[in-house]
Write an enzyme that holds these catalytic residues in place. Structure first.
Site, PDB file in Angstrom:
ATOM      1  CD  GLU A  66      -3.178  -0.980   2.020  1.00 25.30           C
ATOM      2  OE1 GLU A  66      -3.034  -0.257   3.022  1.00 25.30           O
ATOM      3  OE2 GLU A  66      -4.216  -1.623   1.783  1.00 25.30           O
ATOM      4  CD  GLU A 108      -3.844  -6.047   2.658  1.00 25.83           C
ATOM      5  OE1 GLU A 108      -4.677  -5.323   3.256  1.00 25.83           O
ATOM      6  OE2 GLU A 108      -2.618  -5.878   2.731  1.00 25.83           O
TER       7      GLU A 108
HETATM    8  C1  BG6 Z   1      -4.429  -2.736   4.808  1.00 20.98           C
HETATM    9  C2  BG6 Z   1      -3.070  -3.154   5.310  1.00 20.98           C
HETATM   10  O1  BG6 Z   1      -4.458  -1.368   4.800  1.00 20.98           O
HETATM   11  O2  BG6 Z   1      -5.538  -3.026   5.560  1.00 20.98           O
HETATM   12  C3  BG6 Z   1      -3.084  -4.234   6.359  1.00 20.98           C
HETATM   13  O3  BG6 Z   1      -2.222  -3.530   4.247  1.00 20.98           O
HETATM   14  C4  BG6 Z   1      -4.245  -4.004   7.297  1.00 20.98           C
HETATM   15  O4  BG6 Z   1      -1.850  -4.256   7.009  1.00 20.98           O
HETATM   16  C5  BG6 Z   1      -5.539  -4.077   6.498  1.00 20.98           C
HETATM   17  O5  BG6 Z   1      -4.285  -4.861   8.384  1.00 20.98           O
HETATM   18  C6  BG6 Z   1      -6.794  -3.955   7.331  1.00 20.98           C
HETATM   19  O6  BG6 Z   1      -6.706  -2.826   8.139  1.00 20.98           O
HETATM   20  P1  BG6 Z   1      -6.911  -2.904   9.703  1.00 20.98           P
HETATM   21  O7  BG6 Z   1      -6.559  -1.579  10.174  1.00 20.98           O
HETATM   22  O8  BG6 Z   1      -8.332  -3.242   9.906  1.00 20.98           O
HETATM   23  O9  BG6 Z   1      -5.987  -3.949  10.203  1.00 20.98           O
END
Ligand code: BG6
Length: 488
Positions: free
Chosen positions: A175, A385
């Site tokens: 990211e 993701e």
């Molecule tokens: C993304 C990141 O922004 O979102 C992860 O690459 C992160 O590291 C994921 O965990 C979800 O966000 P959060 O804050 O709910 O863990």
């Protein structure tokens, strides 16, 4: 057939969010190790080193460092074809600027990759996922200093060489564009490892300079990785949460165009090898003297990525407002504030529901994103993701009936299938975030859960770390077994 036969179904995590063992095996301190716990709506803080009396949830996380065999066996039971994680830079070079790599750290990932291959699971590896050596942040101000390009290059060369043949899918910076949306989140220009304060007037300039230096580091890593093993596929990793115009008012359209420029210029550099024209103009307007030589520009052209990896969680909407006639970047940069609340030119999208953390849920936006990225860059893509953070309830019999998680993932996978089937996008795989409960990156909570596997640990750090299967575990198992045909 919707998805290719070798479609990479799996799940994604990051080293600092699950490994723990922050001082084991010769590991050094990373910026994630000096980040305190926050909460839902409570920001995390970066402290000046590891201080007594502070709570650092990443130190122990879910202790994957000692549980990885058991956890990977559970991923295999779900039928995973791939598993995305990062290599903690500080396990390999504890201070970032060390002469020699740390053999114990290298050995840890050797064993982990061997375990994955035992089950036919392909590792998908991020080189840097919010976990730069703290020493580099402190001593060099992170990627503001061009010497960090060299340290990253050395780290990349070491792991490309060591894991040749074991890892074929790589990504450089996780990211990388997130810092453009909220440059001072946690008093840190994330990924760039630049320590700052929220009111520093140089934040925007530093975000651009450190971002460009990271992109040069990425381009070098791509060239090194290809040189070491031509079989390597090296991608970028973009946090892709598309911004929509609130209405068809041309002013909203212009606002939307600007917002997308702000958030996504990084992809142009990664995929096209050029700094986009609008950005050069903006730097000139602002008087930013960004240090980038002709030789470095040439490196950007030579180090283009092989595929676009991206995360997808939500979408935003934006509207023109009085006083923002110039569509100036600085007027619209802070799409999220440090509490993940929409601010600035972001407006509520009345068509979408939100998660408990206020993240808009927009499955169709995933189909839109896949189309937009493929139309623009013509590169294969991987969703690296996608998932939903939620509060889970453990029933008396130990079960977790997470129908909300299944509904979220089902809707997104359907949208992804339509993008492949009906629109013809080239998609390599889908790594949901995160197959096992881990520490939240933005809030440091354990109770913001994403997993198919429940981990018995709460925000207060209580629990025996035992693992158990949620209802969604069996659902995803079926999805993979049918190559995405049965989403029921
Ligand atoms: C993304 C990141 O922004 O979102 C992860 O690459 C992160 O590291 C994921 O965990 C979800 O966000 P959060 O804050 O709910 O863990």
């Amino acid at each position: 057939m919707s998805f290719r036969k070798d479609f990479l179904w799996g799940g994604a995590v990051a080293a600092h969010q699950l490994e723990g063992g922050w001082q084991e095996g010769g590991k050094g301190i990373s910026i994630a190790d000096v980040m305190t716990a926050g909460g839902n709506g409570i920001p995390r803080r970066i402290t000046d080193g590891v201080l007594p009396g502070e709570n650092y949830p990443n130190h122990d996380a879910i202790d994957f460092y000692h549980h990885y065999k058991e956890d990977i066996a559970m991923f295999a039971e779900m039928g995973f074809k791939a598993f995305r994680t990062s290599i903690a830079w500080t396990r390999i070079y504890p201070n970032g600027d060390d002469e020699e790599p740390n053999e114990e750290g290298l050995k840890f990932y050797d064993d982990m990759f061997d375990t994955l291959h035992k089950y036919g699971i392909e590792p998908v590896i991020t080189l840097q996922h919010f976990e730069m050596p703290y020493n580099l942040a402190k001593k060099y101000n992170g990627f503001m200093d061009k010497r960090c390009i060299g340290f990253f290059e050395k780290f990349a060369r070491t792991v490309f060489t060591r894991y040749k043949g074991k890892v074929h899918y790589w990504m450089t910076f996780n990211e990388i564009n997130n810092q453009a949306a909220s440059p001072t989140d946690h008093n840190l220009i994330q990924e760039g490892g630049v320590l700052t304060t929220n009111d520093n007037p140089d934040n925007e300039y530093m975000m651009y300079q450190s971002g460009i230096n990271e992109l040069i580091a990425s381009a070098r890593a791509v060239q090194i990785g290809h040189g070491i093993d031509p079989e390597n596929k090296i991608g970028c990793m973009i946090g892709y949460n598309p911004v929509y115009p609130a209405t068809c008012n041309p002013k909203d359209m212009m606002e939307f165009t600007t917002a997308n420029h702000i958030k996504y210029w990084f992809i142009d550099v990664h995929a096209v090898g050029e700094v986009p024209h609008y950005l050069e103009k903006y730097w000139a307007r602002k008087g930013y003297q960004i240090d980038i030589s002709d030789k470095e520009r040439e490196e950007l052209r030579k180090g283009k990525v092989d595929y676009i990896g991206f995360s997808y969680y939500m979408s935003f909407a934006t509207a023109w407002r009085e006083g923002n006639d110039h569509y100036d970047f600085s007027e619209g940069t802070a799409l999220l504030d440090k509490n993940s609340k929409a601010v600035s030119d972001v407006v509520n999208n009345p068509y979408l529901k939100k998660t408990d953390w206020g993240w808009p849920i927009d499955p169709l936006g995933l189909r839109y994103s896949l189309n937009l990225l493929y139309d623009k860059y013509h590169l294969p893509m991987m969703i690296v993701e996608n998932g939903m953070g939620a509060y889970d309830t453990v029933e008396k019999d130990g079960s977790v009936n997470d129908d909300y998680r299944i509904a979220y993932l089902r809707a997104h996978i359907e949208a992804m299938r339509e993008a492949v089937d009906e629109d013809g996008v080239d998609l390599l795989g889908y790594q949901m975030w995160a197959p096992i409960d881990i520490v939240s990156a933005s809030s440091g909570e354990m109770d913001k859960r994403y997993g198919f596997i429940y981990v018995n640990k709460n925000n207060a750090g209580e629990g025996d770390l035992s693992r158990s299967k949620k209802k969604s575990f069996y659902w995803y198992q079926k999805v993979i077994a049918t190559n995405g045909e049965d989403l029921g």
